[in-house]
Design a protein around this motif. Structure first.
Motif, PDB file in Angstrom:
ATOM      1  N   THR A  35       0.841  -1.200   0.000  1.00  0.00           N
ATOM      2  CA  THR A  35       0.000   0.000   0.000  1.00  0.00           C
ATOM      3  C   THR A  35       0.875   1.248   0.000  1.00  0.00           C
ATOM      4  O   THR A  35       2.063   1.192   0.328  1.00  0.00           O
ATOM      5  N   GLY A  36       0.298   2.347  -0.371  1.00  0.00           N
ATOM      6  CA  GLY A  36       0.979   3.636  -0.391  1.00  0.00           C
ATOM      7  C   GLY A  36       0.019   4.674  -0.917  1.00  0.00           C
ATOM      8  O   GLY A  36      -1.065   4.349  -1.425  1.00  0.00           O
ATOM      9  N   ASP A  37       0.390   5.930  -0.786  1.00  0.00           N
ATOM     10  CA  ASP A  37      -0.432   6.998  -1.353  1.00  0.00           C
ATOM     11  C   ASP A  37      -0.451   6.887  -2.880  1.00  0.00           C
ATOM     12  O   ASP A  37       0.520   6.432  -3.493  1.00  0.00           O
ATOM     13  N   THR A  38      -1.546   7.334  -3.482  1.00  0.00           N
ATOM     14  CA  THR A  38      -1.625   7.348  -4.937  1.00  0.00           C
ATOM     15  C   THR A  38      -2.688   8.357  -5.378  1.00  0.00           C
ATOM     16  O   THR A  38      -3.371   8.952  -4.533  1.00  0.00           O
ATOM     17  N   PHE A  39      -2.802   8.565  -6.680  1.00  0.00           N
ATOM     18  CA  PHE A  39      -3.717   9.574  -7.230  1.00  0.00           C
ATOM     19  C   PHE A  39      -4.501   8.942  -8.369  1.00  0.00           C
ATOM     20  O   PHE A  39      -3.913   8.497  -9.362  1.00  0.00           O
ATOM     21  N   ILE A  40      -5.812   8.888  -8.226  1.00  0.00           N
ATOM     22  CA  ILE A  40      -6.625   8.252  -9.259  1.00  0.00           C
ATOM     23  C   ILE A  40      -6.865   9.249 -10.395  1.00  0.00           C
ATOM     24  O   ILE A  40      -7.216  10.406 -10.164  1.00  0.00           O
ATOM     25  N   TYR A  71      -6.631  12.434  -4.722  1.00  0.00           N
ATOM     26  CA  TYR A  71      -5.674  11.842  -3.789  1.00  0.00           C
ATOM     27  C   TYR A  71      -6.304  10.673  -3.036  1.00  0.00           C
ATOM     28  O   TYR A  71      -7.396  10.803  -2.470  1.00  0.00           O
ATOM     29  N   ILE A  72      -5.614   9.526  -3.048  1.00  0.00           N
ATOM     30  CA  ILE A  72      -6.021   8.367  -2.240  1.00  0.00           C
ATOM     31  C   ILE A  72      -4.934   8.126  -1.190  1.00  0.00           C
ATOM     32  O   ILE A  72      -3.839   7.673  -1.515  1.00  0.00           O
ATOM     33  N   PRO A  73      -5.213   8.445   0.078  1.00  0.00           N
ATOM     34  CA  PRO A  73      -4.214   8.166   1.119  1.00  0.00           C
ATOM     35  C   PRO A  73      -3.972   6.657   1.247  1.00  0.00           C
ATOM     36  O   PRO A  73      -4.924   5.861   1.242  1.00  0.00           O
ATOM     37  N   GLY A  74      -2.708   6.291   1.383  1.00  0.00           N
ATOM     38  CA  GLY A  74      -2.359   4.879   1.480  1.00  0.00           C
ATOM     39  C   GLY A  74      -3.001   4.170   2.663  1.00  0.00           C
ATOM     40  O   GLY A  74      -3.252   2.959   2.608  1.00  0.00           O
ATOM     41  N   VAL A  75      -3.291   4.915   3.727  1.00  0.00           N
ATOM     42  CA  VAL A  75      -3.907   4.295   4.908  1.00  0.00           C
ATOM     43  C   VAL A  75      -5.350   3.868   4.646  1.00  0.00           C
ATOM     44  O   VAL A  75      -5.940   3.152   5.458  1.00  0.00           O
TER      45      VAL A  75
END
Length: 615
Positions: free
Chosen positions: A538-543, A573-577
């Motif tokens: 998992t990690g932060d990402t951007f859709i 923004y999709i936080p990895g958590v």
């Protein structure tokens, strides 16, 4: 600075901020708890420390905490006490800004939407009903955080009363100045009545002090770059002495849909920072780290040209710390200046949270939202009614009316709030949009047909005199050729407070995208798409939503916010958590649906400044 956990004194004395008897300069950064997943609060606090700051300021969002009258929520990302304690543990003083009005580019400026349903209520003025509810809010807030004042062993050093009230006074000349002043003084008193004993302050443009300052509260000047003028106006309203503070120093600026994302240069901010510090001015960077308007929390501005200017989902703000918590050249510039003027060690920046890319997320099912909405029991009325009268704060409402006789001509919805797709017998025939002042269109309704108007609340106005006119949906009569269309309206509520569950939608309306793309059945209809994807890390990402139209995205049941192809924001923004190892779920509600989609991807770098043509 003394340790958090012990009682200390903080006062305004002899023209200074004084902590335990010693003068102190405040170098603060604004950062809002519900705009950041709570799992990341400590990381972002460490970023502020690494910028050289010794304090964090936050608004308190009344509507986040009281979604329904008397129903309070201080859990998860709304755990304000937890946020303040984390700041204390990281060695930061805290400036609390509870409003009750906050602006903040936040839905309704922080007011709960349901206040508009209360008989006799007049917002933001010396009104008995309004002040009854503000005192209830402030009392409940005190229960939560009162013991976190510096005098009781916590990190809270100051509390702001109201917010930029002088600006509101300047726009509401219909209300006598004496009444404005009485209201402002009552908010200060309500804070004291609740038990807040640390110093209070007001925050306004320097030219608005006459309307915005109030006895017993330190006046601070937002956005004031002229040091001489800052000192002059504060002296005038504060007994001829400081301390001098700019409670909102803007290293970036807010952003709207359909408009370029403002950029502020790192050099200009570093230069102004040095000017303040050389002249012993305390500051609060608004924003140091902006975060995200998740869900339906983004507000809107108002101007006569556009009627409404909805704010982006991203609240990156072109701030020194990006939306995802990354260092910027602006961060480095500020840090380098601040280090020259402080007598404490400035730590290194916290490590960047890992970022991942998901090259393809397959969407396996889709359903027509018009059909799904019609499965519920409608509210019936002689005329369309507002979201508020339907007891719905956010999301969408489908307004429907059957016509036994044919009618054609000009459809007018002057009271559209804010965006609508128009259907005749389930076929899309047009789009109306408050931003573009587009309130009318030609329409042809055949014999024995249904007119459906699918309306979106794009966020209530959060600033200025229009804040008192903030109901949503269709708020005035619908007309065709100047004739009011009355009788037998049906309203279907679609609050989207939870991710739509395709398992609960009629099976004949759920289409399998893995076998065929049902374009004829779904094209042009508001549609719900769902899919799953598996992650090993998992990690932060951007859709990336640029190829889509307009809508919202849910990741593992969490509404991460609105997208709109028009831009300037093209990624969310999709936080990895909020992701997990193994299986994850995605649900996309796409309003326009001009093409049927079968997949979506994420990228490692956000796209926040790309405008596309077309409405």
């Amino acid at each position: 600075m003394a340790m958090y956990g012990q009682k200390h004194s903080f006062e305004i004395k002899g023209g200074d901020f004084v902590y335990d008897g010693e003068p102190v300069r405040i170098i603060s950064g604004e950062m809002h708890y519900p705009r950041i997943p709570h799992q990341y609060w400590r990381h972002r606090m460490q970023m502020l420390k690494a910028m050289g700051l010794n304090a964090v300021a936050t608004y308190v969002f009344w509507n986040a905490h009281e979604p329904e009258p008397g129903k309070w929520d201080f859990t998860g990302d709304k755990n304000l006490a937890g946020y303040i304690k984390t700041a204390g543990e990281e060695g930061l003083m805290v400036i609390l800004r509870p409003g009750p009005y906050v602006c903040a580019e936040w839905e309704f400026g922080g007011y709960p939407w349901w206040l508009q349903n209360i008989e006799g209520m007049e917002l933001r003025r010396d009104n008995e009903q309004f002040l009854r509810f503000t005192q209830l809010y402030i009392n409940r807030l005190y229960q939560e955080v009162g013991n976190l004042q510096v005098t009781k062993g916590g990190p809270i050093i100051m509390v702001q009363a109201e917010n930029e009230f002088g600006s509101y006074v300047s726009q509401r000349k219909d209300i006598p100045l004496e009444e404005h002043r009485a209201y402002n003084a009552k908010i200060v008193q309500q804070l004291k009545n609740a038990g807040f004993e640390v110093p209070t302050f007001t925050s306004d443009g320097s030219w608005l002090f006459e309307g915005g300052t109030t006895p017993g509260a330190l006046p601070t000047a937002n956005g004031e770059s002229n040091i001489e003028n800052l000192k002059k106006v504060v002296n005038e309203y504060h007994g001829g002495q400081g301390p001098y503070m700019v409670a909102e120093f803007y290293p970036g600026w807010l952003a709207h849909w359909v408009e370029p994302h403002p950029q502020v240069s790192a050099t200009s901010i570093a230069r102004q920072t040095e000017k303040y510090l050389q002249n012993d001015v305390s500051i609060n960077y608004y924003m140091a780290h902006g975060g995200t308007n998740f869900g339906f929390t983004s507000g809107a501005n108002y101007d006569k040209k556009h009627d409404i200017q909805p704010d982006l989902t991203s609240y990156d703000y072109n701030a020194p710390v990006t939306e995802a918590g990354w260092v910027t050249p602006k961060f480095d510039s500020i840090r380098n200046i601040v280090k020259k003027y402080v007598n404490y060690t400035v730590p290194e920046a916290a490590a960047k949270i890992p970022v991942i890319e998901i090259s393809s997320i397959k969407l396996t099912k889709a359903a027509d939202m018009l059909e799904a909405a019609r499965e519920q029991k409608p509210v019936e009325s002689d005329k369309p009614v507002t979201f508020e009268k339907l007891n719905q704060g956010y999301g969408y409402v489908l307004y429907s009316r059957h016509f036994n006789q044919p009618v054609n001509g000009k459809l007018e919805i002057e009271g559209l709030r804010d965006y609508a797709l128009v259907y005749v017998n389930g076929e899309k025939v047009g789009e109306l949009n408050r931003y573009f002042n587009n309130y009318s269109m030609d329409i042809n309704i055949p014999f024995n047909s249904n007119l459906e108007i699918f309306v979106e609340n794009m966020g209530r106005i959060n600033y200025g005199s229009e804040i008192v006119r903030n109901t949503k949906g269709i708020i005035s009569p619908v007309k065709i050729n100047g004739n009011i269309i009355e009788g037998e309206w049906e309203m279907y509520r679609i609050p989207m407070d939870k991710a739509p569950d395709l398992e609960k939608i009629k099976k004949s309306n759920v289409h399998n995208l893995t076998t065929a793309i049902p374009e004829k059945l779904l094209m042009g209809k508001p549609a719900v798409y769902s899919g799953t994807f598996n992650l090993t890390e998992t990690g932060d990402t951007f859709i990336d939503m640029e190829s889509w139209g307009k809508g919202i995205v849910f990741i593992n049941g969490i509404n991460i916010g609105r997208y709109w192809k028009i831009g300037p924001q093209q990624t969310l923004y999709i936080p990895g958590v909020w992701l997990r190892k193994g299986q994850n779920e995605i649900v996309i509600f796409e309003q326009q649906n001009d093409k049927v989609h079968s997949e979506v991807k994420t990228v490692k770098v956000p796209v926040l400044n790309k405008l596309n043509d077309g409405q």
